[in-house]
Scaffold this motif. Sequence first.
Motif, PDB file in Angstrom:
ATOM      1  N   PRO A  35       0.839  -1.203   0.000  1.00 23.53           N
ATOM      2  CA  PRO A  35       0.000   0.000   0.000  1.00 23.53           C
ATOM      3  C   PRO A  35       0.874   1.252   0.000  1.00 23.53           C
ATOM      4  O   PRO A  35       1.813   1.366   0.784  1.00 23.53           O
ATOM      5  CB  PRO A  35      -0.796  -0.108   1.301  1.00 23.53           C
ATOM      6  CG  PRO A  35      -0.756  -1.561   1.659  1.00 23.53           C
ATOM      7  CD  PRO A  35       0.553  -2.079   1.136  1.00 23.53           C
ATOM      8  N   GLY A  36       0.581   2.174  -0.900  1.00 28.04           N
ATOM      9  CA  GLY A  36       1.363   3.401  -1.006  1.00 28.04           C
ATOM     10  C   GLY A  36       2.638   3.228  -1.799  1.00 28.04           C
ATOM     11  O   GLY A  36       3.413   4.163  -1.953  1.00 28.04           O
ATOM     12  N   GLY A  37       2.864   2.032  -2.331  1.00 29.04           N
ATOM     13  CA  GLY A  37       4.102   1.775  -3.051  1.00 29.04           C
ATOM     14  C   GLY A  37       3.962   1.774  -4.557  1.00 29.04           C
ATOM     15  O   GLY A  37       4.912   1.438  -5.268  1.00 29.04           O
ATOM     16  N   ALA A  38       2.812   2.151  -5.066  1.00 25.51           N
ATOM     17  CA  ALA A  38       2.588   2.126  -6.515  1.00 25.51           C
ATOM     18  C   ALA A  38       3.581   3.025  -7.256  1.00 25.51           C
ATOM     19  O   ALA A  38       3.954   2.738  -8.387  1.00 25.51           O
ATOM     20  CB  ALA A  38       1.161   2.539  -6.836  1.00 25.51           C
ATOM     21  N   TRP A  39       4.026   4.075  -6.624  1.00 23.85           N
ATOM     22  CA  TRP A  39       4.959   5.003  -7.271  1.00 23.85           C
ATOM     23  C   TRP A  39       6.252   4.313  -7.683  1.00 23.85           C
ATOM     24  O   TRP A  39       6.891   4.726  -8.661  1.00 23.85           O
ATOM     25  CB  TRP A  39       5.265   6.187  -6.354  1.00 23.85           C
ATOM     26  CG  TRP A  39       6.043   5.825  -5.122  1.00 23.85           C
ATOM     27  CD1 TRP A  39       5.548   5.388  -3.936  1.00 23.85           C
ATOM     28  CD2 TRP A  39       7.454   5.848  -4.983  1.00 23.85           C
ATOM     29  NE1 TRP A  39       6.563   5.140  -3.062  1.00 23.85           N
ATOM     30  CE2 TRP A  39       7.752   5.431  -3.673  1.00 23.85           C
ATOM     31  CE3 TRP A  39       8.511   6.187  -5.818  1.00 23.85           C
ATOM     32  CZ2 TRP A  39       9.042   5.325  -3.186  1.00 23.85           C
ATOM     33  CZ3 TRP A  39       9.806   6.103  -5.332  1.00 23.85           C
ATOM     34  CH2 TRP A  39      10.060   5.675  -4.025  1.00 23.85           C
ATOM     35  N   THR A  40       6.629   3.258  -6.984  1.00 30.51           N
ATOM     36  CA  THR A  40       7.891   2.588  -7.300  1.00 30.51           C
ATOM     37  C   THR A  40       7.840   1.886  -8.651  1.00 30.51           C
ATOM     38  O   THR A  40       8.885   1.633  -9.246  1.00 30.51           O
ATOM     39  CB  THR A  40       8.275   1.580  -6.199  1.00 30.51           C
ATOM     40  OG1 THR A  40       7.248   0.601  -6.078  1.00 30.51           O
ATOM     41  CG2 THR A  40       8.498   2.262  -4.879  1.00 30.51           C
ATOM     42  N   GLY A  41       6.655   1.595  -9.135  1.00 30.80           N
ATOM     43  CA  GLY A  41       6.517   0.991 -10.453  1.00 30.80           C
ATOM     44  C   GLY A  41       6.835   1.950 -11.582  1.00 30.80           C
ATOM     45  O   GLY A  41       7.058   1.530 -12.714  1.00 30.80           O
ATOM     46  N   HIS A  42       6.869   3.253 -11.274  1.00 31.09           N
ATOM     47  CA  HIS A  42       7.116   4.280 -12.285  1.00 31.09           C
ATOM     48  C   HIS A  42       8.518   4.865 -12.198  1.00 31.09           C
ATOM     49  O   HIS A  42       8.844   5.790 -12.929  1.00 31.09           O
ATOM     50  CB  HIS A  42       6.101   5.421 -12.135  1.00 31.09           C
ATOM     51  CG  HIS A  42       4.682   4.970 -12.124  1.00 31.09           C
ATOM     52  ND1 HIS A  42       4.003   4.587 -13.255  1.00 31.09           N
ATOM     53  CD2 HIS A  42       3.807   4.808 -11.103  1.00 31.09           C
ATOM     54  CE1 HIS A  42       2.774   4.229 -12.941  1.00 31.09           C
ATOM     55  NE2 HIS A  42       2.628   4.348 -11.636  1.00 31.09           N
ATOM     56  N   VAL A  43       9.332   4.341 -11.292  1.00 22.44           N
ATOM     57  CA  VAL A  43      10.649   4.932 -11.023  1.00 22.44           C
ATOM     58  C   VAL A  43      11.723   3.860 -11.167  1.00 22.44           C
ATOM     59  O   VAL A  43      11.502   2.700 -10.813  1.00 22.44           O
ATOM     60  CB  VAL A  43      10.676   5.531  -9.586  1.00 22.44           C
ATOM     61  CG1 VAL A  43      12.026   6.125  -9.253  1.00 22.44           C
ATOM     62  CG2 VAL A  43       9.591   6.574  -9.418  1.00 22.44           C
TER      63      VAL A  43
END
Length: 127
Positions: A35-43
């Motif tokens: 949870p809250g880690g979706a940003w890591t898929g874009h970086v």
Amino acid sequence: MNVALWICAGVLAAVALVGGLTKTFVPRAKLAATPGGAWTGHVDARAIKGLGVLEIFAAVGLILPAVLNIAPVMVPITAVCWVLLMVGAMTTHLRLGERMAVAANVIYLAVAVFVAWGGFAHQAFGA
């Protein structure tokens, strides 16, 4: 006041250390599934690890300068850096619609503002 500042700096350092260790050593795919880690898929994975290392340095900068009484002004400076990091985190989480992550970032930001204000205004961490 000094006790409250120490508690807040300690809590913030613990958050920074846990977050930094997680970003540095947990694989990107596993981070993206949290949870809250979706940003890591874009970086890029190196950028995530870089942020993790910076968070570990922040944990050190929030505690050691004051404990060792070597450049204790680094504590509020580190807190200001943490504020900037939280502004970036909130922007990223807002873009992805992760409201709970934004709420946590707002709390961390508020604690960091308190530590920065107390450190600069009251020289609480200096001896």
